[in-house]
Design an enzyme around this catalytic site. Sequence first.
Site, PDB file in Angstrom:
ATOM      1  N   LEU A  98       0.862  -1.185   0.000  1.00 39.00           N
ATOM      2  CA  LEU A  98       0.000   0.000   0.000  1.00 39.00           C
ATOM      3  C   LEU A  98       0.892   1.227   0.000  1.00 39.00           C
ATOM      4  CD1 LEU A  98      -2.590  -1.019   2.730  1.00 39.00           C
ATOM      5  CD2 LEU A  98      -3.117  -0.586   0.334  1.00 39.00           C
ATOM      6  N   LYS A 133      -5.711  -0.737   9.623  1.00 41.28           N
ATOM      7  CA  LYS A 133      -4.605  -1.467   9.015  1.00 41.28           C
ATOM      8  C   LYS A 133      -4.089  -2.416  10.086  1.00 41.28           C
ATOM      9  CE  LYS A 133      -0.501  -0.934   6.197  1.00 41.28           C
ATOM     10  NZ  LYS A 133       0.365  -1.907   6.848  1.00 41.28           N
TER      11      LYS A 133
HETATM   12  P1  AMP Z   1       2.525  -2.500   3.565  1.00 39.10           P
HETATM   13  O1  AMP Z   1       3.055  -3.870   3.812  1.00 39.10           O
HETATM   14  O2  AMP Z   1       2.858  -1.521   4.648  1.00 39.10           O
HETATM   15  O3  AMP Z   1       2.764  -1.996   2.210  1.00 39.10           O
HETATM   16  O4  AMP Z   1       0.939  -2.604   3.683  1.00 39.10           O
HETATM   17  C1  AMP Z   1       0.235  -3.559   2.966  1.00 39.10           C
HETATM   18  C2  AMP Z   1      -0.213  -4.619   3.912  1.00 39.10           C
HETATM   19  O5  AMP Z   1      -1.091  -4.072   4.870  1.00 39.10           O
HETATM   20  C3  AMP Z   1      -1.033  -5.673   3.243  1.00 39.10           C
HETATM   21  O6  AMP Z   1      -0.244  -6.632   2.630  1.00 39.10           O
HETATM   22  C4  AMP Z   1      -1.769  -6.237   4.390  1.00 39.10           C
HETATM   23  O7  AMP Z   1      -1.025  -7.276   4.978  1.00 39.10           O
HETATM   24  C5  AMP Z   1      -1.824  -5.137   5.409  1.00 39.10           C
HETATM   25  N1  AMP Z   1      -3.176  -4.706   5.736  1.00 39.10           N
HETATM   26  C6  AMP Z   1      -3.670  -4.699   7.005  1.00 39.10           C
HETATM   27  N2  AMP Z   1      -4.928  -4.266   7.027  1.00 39.10           N
HETATM   28  C7  AMP Z   1      -5.273  -3.993   5.735  1.00 39.10           C
HETATM   29  C8  AMP Z   1      -6.458  -3.518   5.117  1.00 39.10           C
HETATM   30  N3  AMP Z   1      -7.527  -3.208   5.842  1.00 39.10           N
HETATM   31  N4  AMP Z   1      -6.449  -3.361   3.785  1.00 39.10           N
HETATM   32  C9  AMP Z   1      -5.344  -3.648   3.056  1.00 39.10           C
HETATM   33  N5  AMP Z   1      -4.196  -4.110   3.573  1.00 39.10           N
HETATM   34  C10 AMP Z   1      -4.147  -4.276   4.918  1.00 39.10           C
END
Ligand code: AMP
Length: 700
Positions: A98, A133
Amino acid sequence: MDSIQQLNDATKVFLEQQPKKEQIELLRKVIAYHEKRYYIEDDPIITDREYDILYNKLRKIEEENPELITPASPTQRVGGGIGGDFPPVKHLAPMLSLDNAYTEEDLLNFDATVKKLCAIGAESNVVYSVEPKFDGGSIALVYDQNNLVRAATRGNGELGEDITLNARILPSVPLHVNFEALGLNIVELRGEAIIRKDKFEELNKQRSLDGAILYANPRNAATGGLRTKDPNETRKRQIEVFVYQVAYAVDSSGTEVVGNSHFENIETLGKLGFKIPHQEKKLCQNIQEVIDFIQKWDAQRDQYAYEIDGMVVKVDEIALQKVCGFTSHHPRWATAFKFKAKQATSTLLNVEYQVGKVGSITPVAKIQPVYLAGVTVSSISLHNEEFIRSKDLKIGDTIVVERAGDVIPYIVKSIADVRNGQEKAIEFPQICPVNHTDTEVRLIKEEGESAWRCPECVCGAQDLQRLIFHVSKEAMDIDGFGKSYVEKFYSLGWIKDFSDVYQLDYTLISQLEGFGQKSADNLKSSIDKAKKNPIHRLLHSLSIHHLGKRASKIIAQEISHVLELTSWDLARYTALKDIGPVVAENVIQWFSKEANVQMLKRMEAHGVNMQQTEDDKPLISATSGALLGKSILFTGTLLKMGRKEAEELASKQGAKILSAVSSNLNILVVGEKAGSKLKKAESLGTVEIWNEDQFIEVVS
Ligand code: AMP
C-alpha cells in the site's frame, strides 16, 4: 555496510554526497538486508517507518533517474520473500503493498490524485471506505466451488508460500462457504492474520513459565505462527484472520465478478461467516470524514483489542478503482495512513541508578533522545540487574525502544549484530551508588527478590523517596503536594520525616518563590483533609517493605488504633488470611523502633488520624441486591472486567462467592476458555449458566 547504522545522520550525509548510482546501490543493499530480517527471519531491527523512509528515498531517486532502474530493484516488486520451507504458489492476482500517508496533507493529496485519475472535479466528493490497518501477517485464501483449497502468505507479491495446512487449523477461516449462491466459482480473498493483544500476553506469560524466548510482538508471533511446520503450534498461537479485500472472483464461465462497492463486498463476506471489521470501518462520504474517522481511531487505538498501525483508505466504488488502476507496487485507489511510530532505534548512552523508598536500586537507561509516538524519550527504566542480563544490554548498544499503549517506554532488545567492539558491559554496583557519604553500604539481595537493596540508608536518599511516596495519590493522597514540593521542602530542611508534613509553616511557604498565599492555602486544606484519612492509607504510606495496599487494609480491619501494632507478635499477623511471615516480620521490625513510634505520636499530636474509621472496617455483606441469597462462581477469562471486580460487584448485590462447583452453587458465570468447572456445572444440571453480559445486565 548492511546494517541499521545506515540510518544515522552521518551516514545520511555520506549517502547524499555519493553519485546517484552509488546512492541507489547502497540503498538497495540496505533495503534488501532489512527485508530479509523482516520477512524471512521475523526479526526486524528497524521500524516500518524507518524502512519506509529508505524505500521512499530509493523510489524518489529512481523516479528522477529512470535510466538507473533495474528489474532487481526492491521498488520493482512488492516487499516480501520466499522462505523456502513451504512450496511457492502463484497468487491469482498480485498481492501488492500500500502507498503510505503520514499527515492530513498527504490524505488531501491522495484525494486530489484520485479525483484527477478519475476525471472528477475538485469540488465533487469521492466516497471512501476506511478500515484499520491490522498489524499482522497478510494471507490469501482461495475458494474453489465453495471450498477452501489454498492459503498463502504474501511472499514476494507474485508468489506466496503455501500454508494451507496451517490456515485450515484457524477457526476464523471458514473451510466451506456458499459462494455459489452469489454466482461465484473461484474467489481469492485477502486478509490479515493477527493475535489479540490480551491473548498475546497470555502466550508470552506461558512462554516465560516454560523458559522459552518471548515473542517480540503480536505481529511476529502471528507471521511466525502461519509459517510453522507444526499446525498444532499454529493453533496454540490463537491466530485470527480478518478479511479485508476481494482480490479475484470469477463465475463458472471464468467471467470476472466485481460487485459495486468495496464496503458492501466486505459486509457480504461478514454474512458468509468471515471475520470482518464492523464498527472499526466506515463509509466516508468525503475526505474530511476520512480525516475525522482516522483521528478518532488514532486516539482510541490503544484501547482496541488488536494491534493496528494505521488506517487504510480505499476508493469505495469498484468501477472507480478500475479507473485508478495500479502501479507495480501498490493500488492507486488506496493508501495506508500510518499512525506515529511506537518503536524506534536509539543508542544506550549510560546507565544511572536510583534508590527507591525501601532501598531498591533501579537501573535507568539514559538513551540518545528519540521521538516516539508524540514524546521525546531519553530515560527508560531497566527494572533490575536480571532485566539487563536477559536483554544482553551493553553501553553503546543500538537498541529498539517501544512505547506501547500504557505510555511507559521500554527497551525491546539490543541489536548485537551492529556492535563494533567498543560497547561496554554494564557493571551493576555492589555498594549503594547514590550514597556519597564516607560510610560505604553494601547492597543486598534477599531470597526471592529481584532487586538489589541498600539495607541501611545513611545518605537520606531513601527518606526523600519515602516522603514523596507518603504524600502521593497512592498513599496519603495529598492533593497538589507533588514531587517537586517535597524536594524543595526537603532541601530547605523543613521536612525530615512524615511528622513534619503536618506541621509546615504556611506563612513561610507563601513567601517562597513561585508560591503565594493561594497555593499555600490550597496545600494547607489538602493536608488537613489527608489528616482524616482512614488508617489503612496511613499504614501503606509508611513504606514498610512488602506492606502493600491490600495487606494494610487487612491489618487496619483488626485494630482500633495504629499504635496497637507495637504489641503485635508474629502469630497475631500470620493468623490473618493473606498475611505471610515476611510482611509480618517487616511490620514488627518497623514498630519495634522507638524513633518510628515517636514519629507516629508526633503525627497524632499534629492531628493525623490514628483510629480505625468506617472505611477501615470489614465490608459487611450486602443485605439487599439483585443476587441476594444466591451463590455465584466465575470461571474462564472475563473480557470486560477483572475477576476481582466481578466478585466485588456480585457481593455488593448480596451474592455469596464460592470457589468450587458444588450442589450449593446457584450461578456459574462463564468467561472465555472455561474448562472443567463449566463441564461439572452442566453435569449437575442445577446450576444456572450465565455469560458475562448476562451477569453485567443483572448487576447493573
Ligand atoms: P505494507 O506492507 O505496509 O505496504 O501494507 C500492505 C499490507 O497491509 C497488506 O499486505 C496487508 O497485509 C496489510 N493490511 C492490514 N490491514 C489492511 C487492510 N484493511 N487493507 C489492506 N491491507 C491491509
